[in-house]
Write a protein that holds these residues in place. Sequence first.
Motif, PDB file in Angstrom:
ATOM      1  N   GLU A 171       0.840  -1.186   0.000  1.00  0.00           N
ATOM      2  CA  GLU A 171       0.000   0.000   0.000  1.00  0.00           C
ATOM      3  C   GLU A 171       0.881   1.243   0.000  1.00  0.00           C
ATOM      4  OE1 GLU A 171      -2.390   0.338   3.450  1.00  0.00           O
ATOM      5  OE2 GLU A 171      -0.775  -0.116   4.847  1.00  0.00           O
ATOM      6  N   VAL A 172       0.305   2.354  -0.400  1.00  0.00           N
ATOM      7  CA  VAL A 172       1.036   3.618  -0.458  1.00  0.00           C
ATOM      8  C   VAL A 172       0.781   4.364   0.844  1.00  0.00           C
ATOM      9  CG1 VAL A 172       1.383   5.744  -1.749  1.00  0.00           C
ATOM     10  CG2 VAL A 172       0.761   3.659  -2.957  1.00  0.00           C
ATOM     11  N   ASP A 173       1.706   4.207   1.808  1.00  0.00           N
ATOM     12  CA  ASP A 173       1.577   4.896   3.084  1.00  0.00           C
ATOM     13  C   ASP A 173       2.760   5.834   3.268  1.00  0.00           C
ATOM     14  OD1 ASP A 173       3.638   3.144   3.512  1.00  0.00           O
ATOM     15  OD2 ASP A 173       2.558   1.883   4.938  1.00  0.00           O
ATOM     16  N   ASP A 174       2.841   6.452   4.447  1.00  0.00           N
ATOM     17  CA  ASP A 174       3.911   7.421   4.707  1.00  0.00           C
ATOM     18  C   ASP A 174       5.293   6.797   4.571  1.00  0.00           C
ATOM     19  OD1 ASP A 174       1.731   8.937   5.240  1.00  0.00           O
ATOM     20  OD2 ASP A 174       2.304   9.532   7.268  1.00  0.00           O
ATOM     21  N   THR A 175       5.448   5.573   5.087  1.00  0.00           N
ATOM     22  CA  THR A 175       6.761   4.921   5.046  1.00  0.00           C
ATOM     23  C   THR A 175       7.218   4.688   3.619  1.00  0.00           C
ATOM     24  OG1 THR A 175       6.273   3.823   7.157  1.00  0.00           O
ATOM     25  CG2 THR A 175       8.071   2.922   5.830  1.00  0.00           C
ATOM     26  N   VAL A 176       6.321   4.197   2.792  1.00  0.00           N
ATOM     27  CA  VAL A 176       6.674   3.916   1.393  1.00  0.00           C
ATOM     28  C   VAL A 176       6.968   5.214   0.646  1.00  0.00           C
ATOM     29  CG1 VAL A 176       5.808   2.972  -0.769  1.00  0.00           C
ATOM     30  CG2 VAL A 176       5.367   1.767   1.368  1.00  0.00           C
ATOM     31  N   LEU A 177       6.172   6.252   0.876  1.00  0.00           N
ATOM     32  CA  LEU A 177       6.400   7.519   0.190  1.00  0.00           C
ATOM     33  C   LEU A 177       7.729   8.145   0.604  1.00  0.00           C
ATOM     34  CD1 LEU A 177       2.822   9.101   0.310  1.00  0.00           C
ATOM     35  CD2 LEU A 177       4.007   8.215  -1.696  1.00  0.00           C
ATOM     36  N   ILE A 178       8.075   8.068   1.891  1.00  0.00           N
ATOM     37  CA  ILE A 178       9.350   8.619   2.344  1.00  0.00           C
ATOM     38  C   ILE A 178      10.503   7.844   1.732  1.00  0.00           C
ATOM     39  CG2 ILE A 178      10.811   8.945   4.375  1.00  0.00           C
ATOM     40  CD1 ILE A 178       8.291   9.549   5.971  1.00  0.00           C
ATOM     41  N   ASP A 179      10.375   6.508   1.683  1.00  0.00           N
ATOM     42  CA  ASP A 179      11.429   5.706   1.066  1.00  0.00           C
ATOM     43  C   ASP A 179      11.566   6.008  -0.422  1.00  0.00           C
ATOM     44  OD1 ASP A 179      13.311   3.293   1.058  1.00  0.00           O
ATOM     45  OD2 ASP A 179      11.795   2.684  -0.401  1.00  0.00           O
ATOM     46  N   ALA A 180      10.446   6.335  -1.078  1.00  0.00           N
ATOM     47  CA  ALA A 180      10.500   6.667  -2.497  1.00  0.00           C
ATOM     48  C   ALA A 180      11.063   8.065  -2.744  1.00  0.00           C
ATOM     49  CB  ALA A 180       9.108   6.567  -3.110  1.00  0.00           C
ATOM     50  N   GLY A 181      11.289   8.840  -1.678  1.00  0.00           N
ATOM     51  CA  GLY A 181      11.871  10.168  -1.835  1.00  0.00           C
ATOM     52  C   GLY A 181      10.863  11.258  -2.070  1.00  0.00           C
ATOM     53  N   VAL A 182       9.655  11.145  -1.479  1.00  0.00           N
ATOM     54  CA  VAL A 182       8.616  12.131  -1.739  1.00  0.00           C
ATOM     55  C   VAL A 182       9.010  13.512  -1.212  1.00  0.00           C
ATOM     56  CG1 VAL A 182       7.346  11.710   0.405  1.00  0.00           C
ATOM     57  CG2 VAL A 182       6.116  12.490  -1.611  1.00  0.00           C
ATOM     58  N   GLU A 183       9.862  13.549  -0.168  1.00  0.00           N
ATOM     59  CA  GLU A 183      10.257  14.845   0.392  1.00  0.00           C
ATOM     60  C   GLU A 183      11.189  15.603  -0.537  1.00  0.00           C
ATOM     61  OE1 GLU A 183      10.064  13.807   5.135  1.00  0.00           O
ATOM     62  OE2 GLU A 183      11.874  13.256   4.018  1.00  0.00           O
ATOM     63  N   ARG A 184      11.831  14.905  -1.476  1.00  0.00           N
ATOM     64  CA  ARG A 184      12.747  15.542  -2.414  1.00  0.00           C
ATOM     65  C   ARG A 184      12.225  15.511  -3.844  1.00  0.00           C
ATOM     66  NH1 ARG A 184      15.223  11.728   0.300  1.00  0.00           N
ATOM     67  NH2 ARG A 184      15.497  10.491  -1.587  1.00  0.00           N
ATOM     68  N   ALA A 185      11.084  14.873  -4.050  1.00  0.00           N
ATOM     69  CA  ALA A 185      10.563  14.703  -5.412  1.00  0.00           C
ATOM     70  C   ALA A 185       9.976  16.003  -5.932  1.00  0.00           C
ATOM     71  CB  ALA A 185       9.505  13.602  -5.427  1.00  0.00           C
ATOM     72  N   ALA A 186       9.971  16.126  -7.245  1.00  0.00           N
ATOM     73  CA  ALA A 186       9.360  17.291  -7.892  1.00  0.00           C
ATOM     74  C   ALA A 186       7.872  17.086  -8.117  1.00  0.00           C
ATOM     75  CB  ALA A 186      10.054  17.578  -9.221  1.00  0.00           C
ATOM     76  N   ALA A 187       7.458  15.850  -8.398  1.00  0.00           N
ATOM     77  CA  ALA A 187       6.048  15.596  -8.707  1.00  0.00           C
ATOM     78  C   ALA A 187       5.711  14.160  -8.347  1.00  0.00           C
ATOM     79  CB  ALA A 187       5.748  15.862 -10.180  1.00  0.00           C
ATOM     80  N   LEU A 188       4.443  13.943  -8.056  1.00  0.00           N
ATOM     81  CA  LEU A 188       3.910  12.619  -7.735  1.00  0.00           C
ATOM     82  C   LEU A 188       2.622  12.424  -8.514  1.00  0.00           C
ATOM     83  CD1 LEU A 188       3.519   9.989  -6.032  1.00  0.00           C
ATOM     84  CD2 LEU A 188       2.405  11.429  -4.306  1.00  0.00           C
ATOM     85  N   ALA A 189       2.527  11.293  -9.221  1.00  0.00           N
ATOM     86  CA  ALA A 189       1.311  10.936  -9.950  1.00  0.00           C
ATOM     87  C   ALA A 189       0.680   9.724  -9.289  1.00  0.00           C
ATOM     88  CB  ALA A 189       1.625  10.629 -11.407  1.00  0.00           C
ATOM     89  N   LEU A 190      -0.581   9.831  -8.945  1.00  0.00           N
ATOM     90  CA  LEU A 190      -1.347   8.742  -8.349  1.00  0.00           C
ATOM     91  C   LEU A 190      -2.381   8.299  -9.377  1.00  0.00           C
ATOM     92  CD1 LEU A 190      -1.617  10.634  -5.029  1.00  0.00           C
ATOM     93  CD2 LEU A 190      -0.645   8.345  -5.138  1.00  0.00           C
ATOM     94  N   VAL A 191      -2.100   7.199 -10.045  1.00  0.00           N
ATOM     95  CA  VAL A 191      -2.917   6.769 -11.186  1.00  0.00           C
ATOM     96  C   VAL A 191      -3.475   5.373 -10.971  1.00  0.00           C
ATOM     97  CG1 VAL A 191      -1.806   8.279 -12.850  1.00  0.00           C
ATOM     98  CG2 VAL A 191      -0.810   6.046 -12.399  1.00  0.00           C
ATOM     99  N   HIS A 192      -3.724   4.997  -9.722  1.00  0.00           N
ATOM    100  CA  HIS A 192      -4.414   3.738  -9.462  1.00  0.00           C
ATOM    101  C   HIS A 192      -5.821   3.808 -10.035  1.00  0.00           C
ATOM    102  CE1 HIS A 192      -1.448   1.816  -6.821  1.00  0.00           C
ATOM    103  NE2 HIS A 192      -1.218   3.019  -6.328  1.00  0.00           N
ATOM    104  N   ASP A 193      -6.379   2.651 -10.302  1.00  0.00           N
ATOM    105  CA  ASP A 193      -7.732   2.598 -10.851  1.00  0.00           C
ATOM    106  C   ASP A 193      -8.783   2.895  -9.791  1.00  0.00           C
ATOM    107  OD1 ASP A 193      -9.332   2.077 -13.202  1.00  0.00           O
ATOM    108  OD2 ASP A 193     -10.045   0.283 -12.174  1.00  0.00           O
ATOM    109  N   ASP A 194      -8.397   2.881  -8.511  1.00  0.00           N
ATOM    110  CA  ASP A 194      -9.322   3.119  -7.407  1.00  0.00           C
ATOM    111  C   ASP A 194      -9.186   4.559  -6.939  1.00  0.00           C
ATOM    112  OD1 ASP A 194     -11.133   2.621  -5.305  1.00  0.00           O
ATOM    113  OD2 ASP A 194      -9.472   2.261  -3.926  1.00  0.00           O
ATOM    114  N   ASP A 195     -10.287   5.318  -6.974  1.00  0.00           N
ATOM    115  CA  ASP A 195     -10.252   6.727  -6.569  1.00  0.00           C
ATOM    116  C   ASP A 195      -9.866   6.883  -5.099  1.00  0.00           C
ATOM    117  OD1 ASP A 195     -11.016   7.264  -9.100  1.00  0.00           O
ATOM    118  OD2 ASP A 195     -12.958   8.144  -8.613  1.00  0.00           O
ATOM    119  N   GLU A 196     -10.353   6.014  -4.234  1.00  0.00           N
ATOM    120  CA  GLU A 196     -10.065   6.149  -2.806  1.00  0.00           C
ATOM    121  C   GLU A 196      -8.576   5.984  -2.520  1.00  0.00           C
ATOM    122  OE1 GLU A 196     -11.274   4.062   1.470  1.00  0.00           O
ATOM    123  OE2 GLU A 196     -12.323   3.514  -0.390  1.00  0.00           O
ATOM    124  N   THR A 197      -7.928   5.041  -3.211  1.00  0.00           N
ATOM    125  CA  THR A 197      -6.490   4.846  -3.028  1.00  0.00           C
ATOM    126  C   THR A 197      -5.715   6.083  -3.450  1.00  0.00           C
ATOM    127  OG1 THR A 197      -6.743   2.462  -3.400  1.00  0.00           O
ATOM    128  CG2 THR A 197      -4.537   3.380  -3.645  1.00  0.00           C
TER     129      THR A 197
END
Length: 638
Positions: free
Chosen positions: A85-111
């Motif tokens: 799942e996409v939670d805080d831990t995964v986003l931090i590991d992916a570098g969200v604090e240093r990223a320029a942009a994030l795209a959330l394109v799951h087929d589920d709107d709630e996710t």
Amino acid sequence: MIVCGDDALAHRLAGELHDVYGERITLLVPARSESPQQLTGRPGRAASLFGRVTAAVTRTPAAGGQADHLGRPEGRSIRVVETTEVDDTVLIDAGVERAAALALVHDDDETNIRGALAARRLNPRLRLVIRLYNRKLGQHLETLLDQAAAVAEPGLDPKELDAATTVLSDAYTAAPALAATAVAGTSKVVQAGGLLLHAVERTPPARGEVADPGLCTLALLSATTNDPAGVEGSERSGPQGPLLLPDDRAVAAAPGRGTVALEAITYAGPTLSAKRFGASVLPVGSLFSRRLRWSLAGVTAAVGAIALATWLTTGHHPLHAAYLTLLDLFAIGDPAVDETTGRQVLQILAGFVGLLLMPVLIAGILEALGTFRTATSLRRPPRGLSGHVVLLGLGKVGTRVLARLRRLDIPVVCVESDPEARGIALARRLRVPTVIGDVTDEGVLEAARIHRADALLALTSIDITNLEAALSARSVKPDLRVALRLYDDDFATAVYRTLRAAHPEALTRSRSVSHLAAPAFAGAMMGRQILGAIPVERRVLLFAAVEAAGNPLLEGRTVAEAFRPGAWRIIARATGSAPLGRHAAGLVWQLEPDRVLGAGDRVLVATTRRGLAELLGRHPRPPRQDRPDTARHGMDRP
């Protein structure tokens, strides 16, 4: 750049950012049982993305999942992270604090919404691109997340805030092109923020005639229209393939090729309401059948004749004579024992007509109840229906296309295997004839009156189902226009060539929703507002709003000097202060070639994907003078 999702759009988007814009990508995908090496080598959606990246795969640890790096010699790479799942831990590991942009394109709107809220909290300056089917919810979400960014970062630049959150729908983005493909003569349309752009395919002019370029020529179509081995229908370009944004010399050098021209920009007026093209208000005339209406008219005429005869024979007032007739009709009047013979005969006739009236009234009640009952159910295709479009699939994409076709007053018959599909409610509300059944079953297409249809739109998410429907429809009607939704470009090219060779007189097109939508998502991640996309065969032209200030490719140059054949072309200049794409703005279409673009100018450009990457890059490069082949052939080069 971070991309979250695991479907066709996510893979297309990651490839778009990696190959076109040269960005480093972290792709967050749901955890799978197979290894990442199997993911990258598996045929299908993932292989179509990673197969274009020539690199070694090395494993590196990642918190919350497994990761792989697919690198290229220049250092740009795609990092694949598997997570539950996409939670805080995964986003931090992916570098969200240093990223320029994030795209959330799951087929589920709630996710997607949950991930967007978490990402905005971790990085208020992060540029968010969210895929939502519910556009009304998306507008509220945009406002909420932009307000959250403004509160967390009081000094945030308003321009950055305007591009901080973008909510897009892949189905809504691709619907205009798919609807236009189904109808011959219907212009390709890009509509955004009060703007309406028409692009129309034109056949080659006859010898001695001069083609009307309209406002400008957007593309030259493939030179292999009648060649089964040609490249038309493919994304690949070449000397015989489609040429995007050619200059005047390229157009003059190809007199026998069709063109895509920007023909006219006009106000389309308000869209038709549901009452205009649906049947939300049931007409009174449809309550009763013609035979029942004739029977009721006959009984009414008989009652009127008896009332007239009663008035003439008894000498009573006409209203009193009519009253006596109605009493006799319903058998509640006094017997005319002491009346004249004429009055007695008329009373007997009125009683007989009353007996005839009872079954007519019962039949009318039953028909009215049946009509109201079927008003909330799906209609069956009428027997005499012809010249319609058969729409296969009422999922997210099919629903958007159905609504657009009905706004154009185009007759549609839908085919859907799932009675609980998303678009069934819309088809019921608009009173669109719908056949419930699997298109692969015998008799389903025949029930949709495919032998009298003008076009077939196969828009299910399964390529093989769409292909089977197209082949079955062509066996019934060889000259049927067919548009298929196909993901894989190589497969689409092979299908297109085979169908064109077997049916050279019929129009065949293949379209990919993710291919049409990915450029808009990628452009939003780069921080620019893309107004729309127009397909040219299986390539795409983008329309984007650009600020000339600070861009060495535009500022200080004339309109003619800023034109890069095969890359971008200035279409119009905005006169208002509202940002293009957000609100309707005044546009000047007839631009003088020697007009110099200043720092305050905002222009609308038609551009290729690679041209947009260069034009709107973070460090725009001035045009090189040692690339004559680009200007000469109008090719789309890296």
